[in-house]
Design an enzyme around this catalytic site. Structure first.
Site, mmCIF file in Angstrom:
data_model
loop_
_atom_site.group_PDB
_atom_site.id
_atom_site.type_symbol
_atom_site.label_atom_id
_atom_site.label_comp_id
_atom_site.label_asym_id
_atom_site.label_seq_id
_atom_site.Cartn_x
_atom_site.Cartn_y
_atom_site.Cartn_z
ATOM 1 N NE ARG A 194 0.256 1.412 3.454
ATOM 2 C CZ ARG A 194 1.201 2.253 3.655
ATOM 3 N NH1 ARG A 194 2.356 1.999 3.558
ATOM 4 N NH2 ARG A 194 0.837 3.573 3.886
ATOM 5 N N GLY A 195 0.353 2.300 -0.157
ATOM 6 C CA GLY A 195 1.096 3.564 -0.568
ATOM 7 C C GLY A 195 1.093 3.905 -1.904
ATOM 8 C CG ASP A 237 -3.193 7.803 -1.477
ATOM 9 O OD1 ASP A 237 -2.809 6.702 -1.569
ATOM 10 O OD2 ASP A 237 -2.834 8.219 -0.168
ATOM 11 C CG ASN A 256 -2.439 11.645 2.840
ATOM 12 O OD1 ASN A 256 -1.672 10.711 2.255
ATOM 13 N ND2 ASN A 256 -2.185 11.826 4.085
#
Length: 355
Positions: A54-55, A245, A255
């Site tokens: 993730r990220g 994001d 985000n």
């Protein structure tokens, strides 16, 4: 997919071994450090969907790897048929997470490479796409280091920095965005301490950010999400730095859920609020943040902690994974190409054209 022991020398969420991708299962941190092996695009898609990885930048890297794995198995000598099958693979990967624009950026980059080289053989295309996926991975870590250098001057010596969610090495190919700026400030000799929001409901702050900073011997204090305002009012936070994001053309920032709340509190207490993200996170096709798709995740992430029930059965639950912080609450946006402040519409466009 088999687990194996982690190499503790460098924090990177994705690595390669014998033509396979190994991903650190971030769902198990900090209790367990387990690497999982991936060899097909379907497995990579599920890793993204289930948040093994993730990220936003790391999702982009994983997506490029997934495309590479998918095209390896295409059986045709026709480049047109090859490209058509590749687009189907990209569609599967694109359906995994809607908010992180790096996912779509990486898929488009892989498609552009293939489309520009349709005069080559299928074998040459497969080899070329492998190198392109590896290039995306290597470039991401390098640009995070550059981003850190661009932003560390904004963090004063002795600063107590609040961060929300995880925008560290685990969210990228290595080094990190928001934590990359913090790491760069520490590398510059500054004494920095970090307050990490736990970041409910997936707890990326308590599980991941605190884990990373502890490994790097950077002082970190964990706080619950609803403690930030109190600590700001007591003068115990000097600045805030978060990742992103997706960033719209006007500087609105999507985000992890709760970022907007932190930004409002920072504005009320006259505390700088910085966003650190690579240019691949900037989506100039969207005029403002209202156009950013917001992912709604499974209610069970809120109602349960693993198998422990935390809420009554049958109640209504909302679980948006992200929120949008308006640009007027953002002090500066830090990228690998420079820092945007003030007129984000102009400055982000200028940075996008900078080489």
């Amino acid at each position: 997919m088999a687990g194996c022991q982690i190499d503790k020398s460098v924090i990177r969420p994705i690595r390669f071994f014998n033509g396979k991708a190994q991903m650190l299962d971030q769902r198990l941190l900090p209790a367990e450090e387990v690497w999982l092996n991936y060899n097909t695009y379907e497995e990579v898609a599920e890793a993204i969907r289930s948040m093994v990885v993730r990220g936003a930048p790391a999702i982009g890297v994983a997506a490029a790897i997934g495309v590479w794995f998918g095209v390896r198995d295409i059986e045709t000598e026709s480049t047109e048929e090859f490209y058509a099958e590749m687009e189907k693979i990209c569609d599967v990967l694109a359906a995994t997470r809607p908010t992180a624009v790096n996912l779509f950026w990486a898929l488009e980059r892989m498609k552009r490479f293939a489309h520009a080289n349709l005069d080559r053989t299928v074998l040459e295309l497969k080899i070329g796409l492998e190198y392109e996926a590896l290039a995306i991975t290597q470039e991401d870590e390098k640009l995070c280091i550059q981003l850190g250098k661009q932003g560390e001057g904004l963090i004063p010596d002795g600063a107590r920095v609040l961060t929300h969610c995880n925008a560290g090495a685990l969210a990228t190919a290595g080094y990190g965005t928001a934590l990359g700026v913090i790491r760069a400030a520490v590398d510059a000799g500054k004494k920095i301490s970090v307050l990490a929001d736990e970041t409910r409901p997936f707890n990326q702050g308590s599980r991941l950010t605190a884990w990373e900073l502890k490994k790097d011997n950077i002082p970190v204090t964990l706080i619950c999400d609803n403690m930030a305002g109190y600590l700001m009012s007591k003068g115990e936070i000097d600045c805030v730095i978060v990742g992103a994001d997706r960033i719209a053309a006007n500087g609105d920032v999507a985000n992890k859920i709760g970022t907007y709340t932190v930004a409002v509190l920072a504005k009320a207490h006259k505390i700088p609020f910085y966003v650190a993200a690579p240019m691949s996170t900037v989506d100039l096709s969207l005029s403002d943040g209202s156009l950013i798709p917001i992912e709604e995740r499974d209610a069970r992430e809120i109602t349960h902690l693993k198998d422990i029930q935390l809420a009554p059965e049958g109640i209504e639950v909302r679980n948006p994974a992200f929120d949008v912080t308006p640009n007027e609450l953002v002090t500066a946006i830090i990228t690998e190409r420079g820092v945007a402040e003030g007129n984000y519409q102009q400055e982000l466009a200028a940075l996008a054209n900078k080489r």
